[in-house]
Design a protein around this motif. Sequence first.
Motif, PDB file in Angstrom:
ATOM      1  N   LEU A  28       0.837  -1.203   0.000  1.00  0.00           N
ATOM      2  CA  LEU A  28       0.000   0.000   0.000  1.00  0.00           C
ATOM      3  C   LEU A  28       0.871   1.251   0.000  1.00  0.00           C
ATOM      4  CD1 LEU A  28      -2.716   1.463   0.179  1.00  0.00           C
ATOM      5  CD2 LEU A  28      -2.625   1.130   2.668  1.00  0.00           C
ATOM      6  N   ARG A  29       1.894   1.259   0.822  1.00  0.00           N
ATOM      7  CA  ARG A  29       2.778   2.430   0.889  1.00  0.00           C
ATOM      8  C   ARG A  29       3.443   2.695  -0.459  1.00  0.00           C
ATOM      9  NH1 ARG A  29       6.582   2.362   5.894  1.00  0.00           N
ATOM     10  NH2 ARG A  29       6.889   4.507   5.219  1.00  0.00           N
ATOM     11  N   ASN A  30       3.725   1.639  -1.223  1.00  0.00           N
ATOM     12  CA  ASN A  30       4.341   1.820  -2.543  1.00  0.00           C
ATOM     13  C   ASN A  30       3.390   2.455  -3.554  1.00  0.00           C
ATOM     14  OD1 ASN A  30       6.910   0.896  -1.918  1.00  0.00           O
ATOM     15  ND2 ASN A  30       6.394  -1.230  -2.383  1.00  0.00           N
ATOM     16  N   LEU A  31       2.093   2.456  -3.278  1.00  0.00           N
ATOM     17  CA  LEU A  31       1.105   3.083  -4.165  1.00  0.00           C
ATOM     18  C   LEU A  31       0.972   4.589  -3.918  1.00  0.00           C
ATOM     19  CD1 LEU A  31      -1.862   0.544  -3.949  1.00  0.00           C
ATOM     20  CD2 LEU A  31      -0.144   0.712  -5.761  1.00  0.00           C
ATOM     21  N   LEU A  32       1.511   5.052  -2.796  1.00  0.00           N
ATOM     22  CA  LEU A  32       1.270   6.428  -2.349  1.00  0.00           C
ATOM     23  C   LEU A  32       2.235   7.422  -2.966  1.00  0.00           C
ATOM     24  CD1 LEU A  32       0.619   5.637   1.404  1.00  0.00           C
ATOM     25  CD2 LEU A  32      -1.029   5.732  -0.470  1.00  0.00           C
ATOM     26  N   PRO A  33       1.788   8.664  -3.161  1.00  0.00           N
ATOM     27  CA  PRO A  33       0.406   9.125  -2.968  1.00  0.00           C
ATOM     28  C   PRO A  33      -0.495   8.573  -4.077  1.00  0.00           C
ATOM     29  CG  PRO A  33       1.713  10.874  -3.938  1.00  0.00           C
ATOM     30  CD  PRO A  33       2.653   9.729  -3.670  1.00  0.00           C
ATOM     31  N   LEU A  34      -1.713   8.276  -3.713  1.00  0.00           N
ATOM     32  CA  LEU A  34      -2.688   7.702  -4.641  1.00  0.00           C
ATOM     33  C   LEU A  34      -3.833   8.688  -4.810  1.00  0.00           C
ATOM     34  CD1 LEU A  34      -3.783   5.229  -6.248  1.00  0.00           C
ATOM     35  CD2 LEU A  34      -4.837   4.482  -4.111  1.00  0.00           C
ATOM     36  N   GLU A  35      -4.066   9.120  -6.039  1.00  0.00           N
ATOM     37  CA  GLU A  35      -5.211   9.984  -6.351  1.00  0.00           C
ATOM     38  C   GLU A  35      -6.172   9.191  -7.203  1.00  0.00           C
ATOM     39  OE1 GLU A  35      -4.197  13.803  -7.927  1.00  0.00           O
ATOM     40  OE2 GLU A  35      -2.621  14.116  -6.444  1.00  0.00           O
ATOM     41  N   SER A  36      -7.436   9.160  -6.795  1.00  0.00           N
ATOM     42  CA  SER A  36      -8.415   8.348  -7.510  1.00  0.00           C
ATOM     43  C   SER A  36      -9.823   8.837  -7.177  1.00  0.00           C
ATOM     44  CB  SER A  36      -8.242   6.867  -7.105  1.00  0.00           C
ATOM     45  OG  SER A  36      -9.001   6.035  -7.954  1.00  0.00           O
ATOM     46  N   ASP A  37     -10.776   7.949  -7.382  1.00  0.00           N
ATOM     47  CA  ASP A  37     -12.175   8.196  -7.023  1.00  0.00           C
ATOM     48  C   ASP A  37     -12.597   7.192  -5.969  1.00  0.00           C
ATOM     49  OD1 ASP A  37     -12.788  10.310  -8.833  1.00  0.00           O
ATOM     50  OD2 ASP A  37     -12.897   8.850 -10.451  1.00  0.00           O
ATOM     51  N   LEU A  38     -13.345   7.668  -4.986  1.00  0.00           N
ATOM     52  CA  LEU A  38     -13.934   6.814  -3.970  1.00  0.00           C
ATOM     53  C   LEU A  38     -15.361   6.517  -4.423  1.00  0.00           C
ATOM     54  CD1 LEU A  38     -13.444   5.548  -1.131  1.00  0.00           C
ATOM     55  CD2 LEU A  38     -14.572   7.594  -0.201  1.00  0.00           C
ATOM     56  N   LEU A  39     -15.681   5.246  -4.530  1.00  0.00           N
ATOM     57  CA  LEU A  39     -16.969   4.807  -5.056  1.00  0.00           C
ATOM     58  C   LEU A  39     -17.765   4.067  -3.990  1.00  0.00           C
ATOM     59  CD1 LEU A  39     -15.421   3.246  -8.268  1.00  0.00           C
ATOM     60  CD2 LEU A  39     -16.544   5.468  -8.127  1.00  0.00           C
ATOM     61  N   HIS A  40     -19.082   4.005  -4.181  1.00  0.00           N
ATOM     62  CA  HIS A  40     -19.912   3.178  -3.312  1.00  0.00           C
ATOM     63  C   HIS A  40     -19.768   1.729  -3.759  1.00  0.00           C
ATOM     64  CE1 HIS A  40     -23.446   1.557  -1.264  1.00  0.00           C
ATOM     65  NE2 HIS A  40     -23.274   2.588  -0.439  1.00  0.00           N
ATOM     66  N   VAL A  41     -19.748   0.817  -2.797  1.00  0.00           N
ATOM     67  CA  VAL A  41     -19.619  -0.598  -3.143  1.00  0.00           C
ATOM     68  C   VAL A  41     -20.855  -1.072  -3.900  1.00  0.00           C
ATOM     69  CG1 VAL A  41     -18.100  -1.161  -1.211  1.00  0.00           C
ATOM     70  CG2 VAL A  41     -20.567  -1.376  -0.928  1.00  0.00           C
ATOM     71  N   ARG A  42     -20.663  -2.097  -4.687  1.00  0.00           N
ATOM     72  CA  ARG A  42     -21.779  -2.639  -5.458  1.00  0.00           C
ATOM     73  C   ARG A  42     -22.428  -3.819  -4.755  1.00  0.00           C
ATOM     74  NH1 ARG A  42     -18.183  -2.846 -10.824  1.00  0.00           N
ATOM     75  NH2 ARG A  42     -16.719  -3.426  -9.231  1.00  0.00           N
ATOM     76  N   TRP A  43     -21.662  -4.539  -3.943  1.00  0.00           N
ATOM     77  CA  TRP A  43     -22.149  -5.802  -3.397  1.00  0.00           C
ATOM     78  C   TRP A  43     -22.055  -5.912  -1.881  1.00  0.00           C
ATOM     79  CZ3 TRP A  43     -23.907  -8.353  -7.558  1.00  0.00           C
ATOM     80  CH2 TRP A  43     -23.300  -8.112  -8.786  1.00  0.00           C
ATOM     81  N   SER A  44     -21.254  -5.098  -1.236  1.00  0.00           N
ATOM     82  CA  SER A  44     -20.796  -5.401   0.121  1.00  0.00           C
ATOM     83  C   SER A  44     -21.559  -4.760   1.268  1.00  0.00           C
ATOM     84  CB  SER A  44     -19.317  -5.010   0.250  1.00  0.00           C
ATOM     85  OG  SER A  44     -18.534  -5.715  -0.681  1.00  0.00           O
ATOM     86  N   GLY A  45     -22.499  -3.875   1.033  1.00  0.00           N
ATOM     87  CA  GLY A  45     -23.216  -3.251   2.142  1.00  0.00           C
ATOM     88  C   GLY A  45     -22.875  -1.785   2.282  1.00  0.00           C
ATOM     89  N   TYR A  46     -22.505  -1.374   3.496  1.00  0.00           N
ATOM     90  CA  TYR A  46     -22.235   0.026   3.811  1.00  0.00           C
ATOM     91  C   TYR A  46     -20.731   0.279   3.769  1.00  0.00           C
ATOM     92  CZ  TYR A  46     -27.076  -0.104   5.230  1.00  0.00           C
ATOM     93  OH  TYR A  46     -28.438  -0.260   5.240  1.00  0.00           O
ATOM     94  N   ALA A  47     -20.227   0.478   2.574  1.00  0.00           N
ATOM     95  CA  ALA A  47     -18.784   0.637   2.401  1.00  0.00           C
ATOM     96  C   ALA A  47     -18.501   1.423   1.125  1.00  0.00           C
ATOM     97  CB  ALA A  47     -18.097  -0.732   2.346  1.00  0.00           C
TER      98      ALA A  47
END
Length: 137
Positions: A28-47
């Motif tokens: 995860l640290r190797n991905l940083l800084p990460l700029e993207s979009d935060l999306l609502h889950v499709r299948w998992s509930g409240y996430a």
Amino acid sequence: MTLAFDVDGTVYTAELLETEAPESVAALRNLLPLESDLLHVRWSGYATWVNIDGHELPELPRENHTVYPSRGDVLLYPGYRNDQEILIACGPTCFKSPAGEIAGNHVATLDASRAELVALEEATLESGAQPITIRER
């Protein structure tokens, strides 16, 4: 080590679980800084989730993994059976995909109240994708 999750101007922090998931935290640290979009889950509930399929991750073991993250838990899913992603549980969550239940590696937990997490999840549900930047703090 602390991360900052900046979602459309609101910043949440999270302590990395370096002892519990060392290889996943390093990836995860190797991905940083990460700029993207935060999306609502499709299948998992409240996430919410961030698609990281376009990034190279090393082969990761299952470490500190769960299908049922607690409120605020941040999971790194390296794509064993579905897209690679970062999932943020905002309420009751069962991590799922079209392939069924999947387990992600618990790498951090947001320092956010229940109300803040509910608002985060509702923003992605009602308004769509939210800009997110994840960086070391």
